[in-house]
Design a protein around this motif. Structure first.
Motif, mmCIF file in Angstrom:
data_model
loop_
_atom_site.group_PDB
_atom_site.id
_atom_site.type_symbol
_atom_site.label_atom_id
_atom_site.label_comp_id
_atom_site.label_asym_id
_atom_site.label_seq_id
_atom_site.Cartn_x
_atom_site.Cartn_y
_atom_site.Cartn_z
ATOM 1 N N TYR A 9 36.451 38.754 35.579
ATOM 2 C CA TYR A 9 36.818 37.584 34.774
ATOM 3 C C TYR A 9 37.805 36.706 35.525
ATOM 4 O O TYR A 9 38.402 37.124 36.523
ATOM 5 C CB TYR A 9 37.461 38.051 33.456
ATOM 6 C CG TYR A 9 36.539 38.923 32.648
ATOM 7 C CD1 TYR A 9 35.709 38.371 31.681
ATOM 8 C CD2 TYR A 9 36.464 40.292 32.868
ATOM 9 C CE1 TYR A 9 34.835 39.164 30.954
ATOM 10 C CE2 TYR A 9 35.593 41.094 32.154
ATOM 11 C CZ TYR A 9 34.782 40.522 31.196
ATOM 12 O OH TYR A 9 33.908 41.301 30.488
ATOM 13 N N VAL A 10 37.985 35.483 35.032
ATOM 14 C CA VAL A 10 39.064 34.608 35.475
ATOM 15 C C VAL A 10 39.787 34.111 34.229
ATOM 16 O O VAL A 10 39.217 34.123 33.127
ATOM 17 C CB VAL A 10 38.574 33.416 36.338
ATOM 18 C CG1 VAL A 10 38.131 33.898 37.714
ATOM 19 C CG2 VAL A 10 37.461 32.648 35.665
ATOM 20 N N ASP A 11 41.026 33.689 34.405
ATOM 21 C CA ASP A 11 41.835 33.317 33.237
ATOM 22 C C ASP A 11 41.406 32.008 32.584
ATOM 23 O O ASP A 11 41.935 31.629 31.551
ATOM 24 C CB ASP A 11 43.321 33.319 33.570
ATOM 25 C CG ASP A 11 43.700 32.350 34.663
ATOM 26 O OD1 ASP A 11 42.842 31.561 35.112
ATOM 27 O OD2 ASP A 11 44.868 32.386 35.067
ATOM 28 N N VAL A 50 29.731 24.971 44.814
ATOM 29 C CA VAL A 50 30.884 25.043 43.921
ATOM 30 C C VAL A 50 32.015 25.718 44.674
ATOM 31 O O VAL A 50 31.792 26.495 45.609
ATOM 32 C CB VAL A 50 30.553 25.811 42.613
ATOM 33 C CG1 VAL A 50 29.515 25.055 41.803
ATOM 34 C CG2 VAL A 50 30.093 27.226 42.893
ATOM 35 N N ALA A 51 33.244 25.409 44.272
ATOM 36 C CA ALA A 51 34.420 25.976 44.929
ATOM 37 C C ALA A 51 35.254 26.747 43.917
ATOM 38 O O ALA A 51 35.468 26.281 42.786
ATOM 39 C CB ALA A 51 35.257 24.866 45.553
ATOM 40 N N GLU A 52 35.718 27.901 44.322
ATOM 41 C CA GLU A 52 36.528 28.761 43.461
ATOM 42 C C GLU A 52 37.720 27.995 42.898
ATOM 43 O O GLU A 52 38.456 27.344 43.626
ATOM 44 C CB GLU A 52 37.011 29.973 44.261
ATOM 45 C CG GLU A 52 37.749 30.987 43.448
ATOM 46 C CD GLU A 52 38.081 32.251 44.230
ATOM 47 O OE1 GLU A 52 38.868 33.048 43.707
ATOM 48 O OE2 GLU A 52 37.555 32.435 45.343
ATOM 49 N N PHE A 69 35.262 26.099 35.088
ATOM 50 C CA PHE A 69 35.812 26.248 36.434
ATOM 51 C C PHE A 69 35.106 27.393 37.134
ATOM 52 O O PHE A 69 34.912 28.469 36.552
ATOM 53 C CB PHE A 69 37.317 26.488 36.369
ATOM 54 C CG PHE A 69 38.053 25.308 35.808
ATOM 55 C CD1 PHE A 69 38.443 24.268 36.632
ATOM 56 C CD2 PHE A 69 38.300 25.215 34.455
ATOM 57 C CE1 PHE A 69 39.090 23.152 36.107
ATOM 58 C CE2 PHE A 69 38.950 24.111 33.915
ATOM 59 C CZ PHE A 69 39.348 23.074 34.751
ATOM 60 N N SER A 70 34.717 27.168 38.372
ATOM 61 C CA SER A 70 33.972 28.184 39.092
ATOM 62 C C SER A 70 34.880 29.335 39.499
ATOM 63 O O SER A 70 35.921 29.125 40.124
ATOM 64 C CB SER A 70 33.316 27.594 40.343
ATOM 65 O OG SER A 70 32.546 28.593 40.972
ATOM 66 N N SER A 106 29.804 32.162 49.386
ATOM 67 C CA SER A 106 30.137 31.734 50.740
ATOM 68 C C SER A 106 31.397 32.450 51.222
ATOM 69 O O SER A 106 31.706 32.434 52.411
ATOM 70 C CB SER A 106 30.330 30.215 50.803
ATOM 71 O OG SER A 106 31.379 29.811 49.945
ATOM 72 N N SER A 107 32.123 33.072 50.289
ATOM 73 C CA SER A 107 33.312 33.863 50.620
ATOM 74 C C SER A 107 33.575 34.809 49.458
ATOM 75 O O SER A 107 33.060 34.614 48.359
ATOM 76 C CB SER A 107 34.527 32.961 50.853
ATOM 77 O OG SER A 107 34.827 32.232 49.677
#
Length: 124
Positions: A9-11, A50-52, A69-70, A106-107
């Motif tokens: 997950y992300v916040d 998309v970028a983190e 948000f990615s 990509s990372s």
């Protein structure tokens, strides 16, 4: 409220299911509950990158609109076609049929947290 332990997950209330170097992304049960009945989803197109931590789209509901948000960086391989005509799938099945994107990494993502850590985020 469901918070599957096998996901990350992300916040900002997105979840990630890792399958090798592919990340499947959606919004959490908590997010869909806060939004109410989802009426529209805007997502990047296949081939976009998309970028983190950066905005990747939005979700609109009867209550509000919310940016997405990615949680990872990479190229969009697939967008869930069902969401175009049935955005309410995000309400009924946020972790299964309501997935949003499949992204080729990509990372390695740096900001993913466990289900227990996410529980702490939403209970704060």
């Amino acid at each position: 409220m469901s918070i599957p332990a096998e996901l990350k997950y992300v916040d900002t209330h997105e979840w990630v299911r890792m399958e090798g170097d592919i990340a499947i992304i959606g919004i959490t049960d908590f997010a869909q509950e806060q939004l109410g009945d989802v009426t529209f989803v805007e997502l990047p197109a296949v081939g976009d990158t998309v970028a983190e931590g950066k905005e990747m789209g939005s979700v609109e509901s009867v209550k509000a609109a919310s940016d997405l948000f990615s949680p990872v960086s990479g190229e969009v391989l697939e967008v869930n076609p069902a969401l175009e005509n049935q955005p309410e799938i995000l309400n009924s099945a946020p972790y299964t049929d309501g997935w949003m994107l499949k992204i080729k990494l990509s990372s390695q993502p740096a900001t993913l947290i466990s289900a227990d850590e996410y529980k702490n985020v939403i209970s704060a």
